[in-house]
Design an enzyme around this catalytic site. Structure first.
Site, PDB file in Angstrom:
ATOM      1  CB  SER A 169      -5.941   3.348 -13.862  1.00  0.00           C
ATOM      2  OG  SER A 169      -6.746   2.040 -13.529  1.00  0.00           O
ATOM      3  CB  ILE A 229      -6.685  -2.379  -4.272  1.00  0.00           C
ATOM      4  CG1 ILE A 229      -6.251  -0.998  -3.846  1.00  0.00           C
ATOM      5  CG2 ILE A 229      -8.235  -2.559  -4.193  1.00  0.00           C
ATOM      6  CD1 ILE A 229      -6.593  -0.515  -2.556  1.00  0.00           C
ATOM      7  N   GLY A 230      -5.386  -5.268  -4.876  1.00  0.00           N
ATOM      8  CA  GLY A 230      -5.544  -6.738  -5.460  1.00  0.00           C
ATOM      9  C   GLY A 230      -6.426  -6.404  -6.708  1.00  0.00           C
ATOM     10  CG  LEU A 231      -5.772  -5.148 -10.249  1.00  0.00           C
ATOM     11  CD1 LEU A 231      -4.952  -6.064 -11.434  1.00  0.00           C
ATOM     12  CD2 LEU A 231      -5.726  -3.923 -10.689  1.00  0.00           C
ATOM     13  CB  CYS A 264      -1.123  -7.549 -13.063  1.00  0.00           C
ATOM     14  SG  CYS A 264      -1.655  -7.585 -15.069  1.00  0.00           S
ATOM     15  CB  THR A 316      -1.932   9.174  -5.060  1.00  0.00           C
ATOM     16  OG1 THR A 316      -1.486   8.112  -5.729  1.00  0.00           O
ATOM     17  CG2 THR A 316      -1.885   9.302  -3.623  1.00  0.00           C
TER      18      THR A 316
END
EC number: 1.3.-.-
Lengths: 356, 305
Positions: free
Chosen positions: A44, A94-96, A167, A311
């Site tokens: 993900s 990224i902050g989703l 989160c 990654t």
């Protein structure tokens, strides 16, 4: 026309993918089983929803595309810089960012289906209600008579739901769900209840906890059909010249080969507890720092039934397919005909006194 | 060669291991010629992403370079490399015969005006790397070309001779600027650009360089348009830190207004690198990164859905 998988990088020899090794993996749900073509998937946040990787590998030969985490509405994500390269890894913050579930169901999941690949949809929410809302929306969009086929079966694009509990829980002082057994269990139980019983629900765990076995126990008791280990570790990088943090929001998730020993340790501890009868036995998907088939084999030997490649795909877009072929070669090297035969063998070696 | 910005180019990108056939210098920069038929399909404005080291490298992320030149007939692609850190230093140190792992061609290209139109090329530092080649394409398409090539100092100017050879031969002007006056005229590229935009003719400006320079180019063009009444369309090739270059990592984003008027954090690697400057929210682009406008779609402050 896909680019050939297993592009040789840096002079390494690509293994012969033609030799027959059964690389499939079976996941179980309350009302069915899901057979994935291979126990190697994307991770993900490292493959978008698959489309961008299409030029570089054949997505249909993977176990599935694990999507970027989907939330209810559109999210802009965080300011930049969002990324810092670190030794054998990187930090991301990224902050989703994402377009939200409606856009995903209208544009992204149909593409995966049309391509003939499978999707493991990663979901997250700021509270339990948001998780449930997304799971219900996903279920409604993947009904038996819909265009996306029968979920959780060979004909359906939806292979599993991955619950991203790393989160913050807005309803609980912003504490990360994955770090609290009670919150983690509550979310997993709610998603499991809202999801088609033929579709496995996998809980993705954070390594940033004191006792990952305890977290695993609570989400398994809540009905998780499998575990994905591990999410990123929290880190900080400082720009020494500027005397300031590199990332706009200071902290970021550490991923890449730098964290592989941590991922192997987490898989080891949880599967050891399963083998000792202290936890129910479910498939574990290992993720963290897989760069080669040998890296993937470490996770499998430690007890993972499947692996995700994350990654490393940023630097080597063909990596998931290459890792699948290289892992098949390791299976052959052990004189085995199937990936399943390799799972957890390092535990047996310890039991039998076969370690230094 | 005209497609709306944002449309993926015809050449499907590939990941290739390709030999370096020439490794020399272009002024203060390393210059590499790479032989590969897919990479050779690149168009002006596009970029490639180059891996650092081998499979054991501790540097996992690719380095992105705008394409200096691509020649489909010769089957080659060229890049200009400034050695900033360990990764770019490794790439700059490659020699003829070495192999590189390259992904490309990537991203959007410059869209030239139709024949009879005018383009002004503006390059800052190694940002001028693609412009001799871009100028060639423009001249071949019957487009009038002028150029500004600038840098902080003489050592950081890139390919002034190459740009002069093409633009000068076609009768265009090439203005050279340095911040410290060590070459050309002292001052900024925008000073020279303002003079080139005094002529009241519709102009396309294609610019490549640091983000602060691109913002200044956009302001200069807007002021010129205001003054002369002639439309000035600015296309900027943005420079953003990228982890992957292919659209999967979401690290290279910047705030851009879409056709619907809504601002989104878009990927410089897939929606760019060439973007309509008028759409960029320069108010939220700073020296070290971009912030999220409060009115952006999905902004924490509750932007438009």
């Amino acid at each position: 026309m896909s680019a050939p998988a297993a592009a040789s990088v840096g002079g390494a020899t690509a293994p012969d993918p033609a030799a027959a090794v059964d690389m499939s993996v079976r996941l179980t749900a309350p009302a069915g089983t899901v057979d994935l073509a291979a126990g190697v998937l994307t991770a993900s946040g490292c493959a978008a929803a698959g489309r961008e990787l299409d030029p570089y590998l054949d997505l249909t030969t993977l176990g599935g595309v694990v999507t970027k985490t989907i939330m209810r509405g559109a999210r802009s994500g965080r300011p930049t810089p969002r990324m810092a390269e670190t030794p054998s890894g990187m930090l991301n913050s990224i902050g989703l960012q994402g377009p939200g579930i409606a856009h995903f169901l209208a544009h992204d999941l149909p593409w995966v289906a049309e391509r003939g690949a499978r999707a493991v949809v990663s979901v997250a929410g700021e509270d339990v209600e948001e998780f449930v809302d997304i799971a219900r929306t996903l279920r409604a969009a993947t009904s038996d008579d819909g265009p996306l086929g029968r979920p959780g079966t060979d004909g359906g694009v939806l292979a599993a739901v991955e619950v991203n509990i790393s989160c913050p829980n807005v309803a609980n002082r912003g504490l990360v769900f994955a770090c609290d057994p009670g919150s983690a269990a509550e979310v997993v139980a709610a998603v499991r209840a809202a999801t088609d019983p033929r579709v496995p629900v996998l809980a993705k765990l954070s390594p940033d906890v004191t006792d990952i076995v305890a977290i695993a126990r609570s989400v398994l008791a809540a009905g998780a059909d499998g575990l994905v280990m591990v999410n990123t570790l929290l880190g900080v990088a400082i720009d020494v010249d500027r005397g300031a943090p590199v990332l706009s929001r200071v902290t970021g998730g550490l991923s890449g080969p730098a964290i592989r020993p941590v991922a192997v340790r987490c898989v080891w501890q949880v599967t050891a507890a399963m083998r000792a009868g202290l936890l129910p036995t479910v498939p574990v998907v290992g993720v963290g720092g897989v760069r080669t088939g040998r890296d993937a084999a470490e996770l499998v030997l430690a007890g993972a039934s499947a692996v995700q490649v994350g990654t490393v795909t940023f630097g080597d877009p063909g990596a998931p397919a290459r890792v699948r072929d290289e892992l098949a070669a390791v299976v052959r090297h052990h004189g085995l005909g199937s990936l399943a035969g390799l799972v957890g063998r390092a535990h047996d070696a310890v039991r039998d006194g076969g370690h230094p | 060669m005209s497609a709306p910005a944002g449309v993926l180019p015809a050449a499907r990108p590939a990941q290739v291991t390709a030999p370096v056939v020439v490794a020399d210098r272009l002024g203060g920069y390393a210059h590499l010629v790479i032989a590969d038929p897919v990479l050779a399909q690149a168009l002006p404005g596009q970029f490639v992403a180059v891996a650092v080291g081998d499979r054991q490298s501790s540097m996992l992320l690719r380095r992105a370079f705008s394409v200096h030149r691509a020649d489909p007939a010769a089957g080659t692609l060229e890049v200009v490399v400034a050695a900033h850190g360990a990764g770019t230093a490794w790439i700059a140190g490659r020699r003829a015969g070495d192999e590189l792992d390259v992904v490309g061609p990537l991203g959007t290209r410059f869209v030239l005006p139709p024949a009879g139109g005018r383009v002004v090329l503006v390059g800052g530092g190694y940002g001028s790397a693609p412009f001799a080649w871009t100028a060639q394409a423009a001249v071949a398409a019957g487009v009038r070309v002028d150029a500004v090539v600038g840098a902080g100092d003489a050592d950081r100017l890139c390919d002034v001779d190459g740009v002069r050879a093409v633009v000068g031969a076609a009768g265009g002007q090439v203005l050279v600027t340095t911040d410290d006056g060590s070459a050309g005229e002292p001052g900024r590229v925008t000073d020279a650009l303002a003079r080139l935009l005094e002529e009241p003719v519709p102009t396309t400006v294609a610019a490549c360089g640091p983000m602060a320079m691109l913002a200044a180019v956009a302001r200069t063009a807007a002021a010129a348009q205001e003054r002369t009444g002639a439309p000035v369309d600015v296309q900027v090739a943005v420079e953003e830190a990228m982890a992957c270059g292919i659209g999967i990592c979401m690290t290279c984003v910047l705030p851009v207004r879409g056709a619907d008027g809504a601002t989104r954090m878009v990927r410089a690697c897939t929606d760019g690198p060439v973007i309509d400057a008028a759409a960029v929210r320069w108010d939220c682009v700073g020296a070290h990164g971009a912030s999220v406008p409060a009115d952006a779609v999905g902004a924490p402050e509750g932007g438009a859905a």
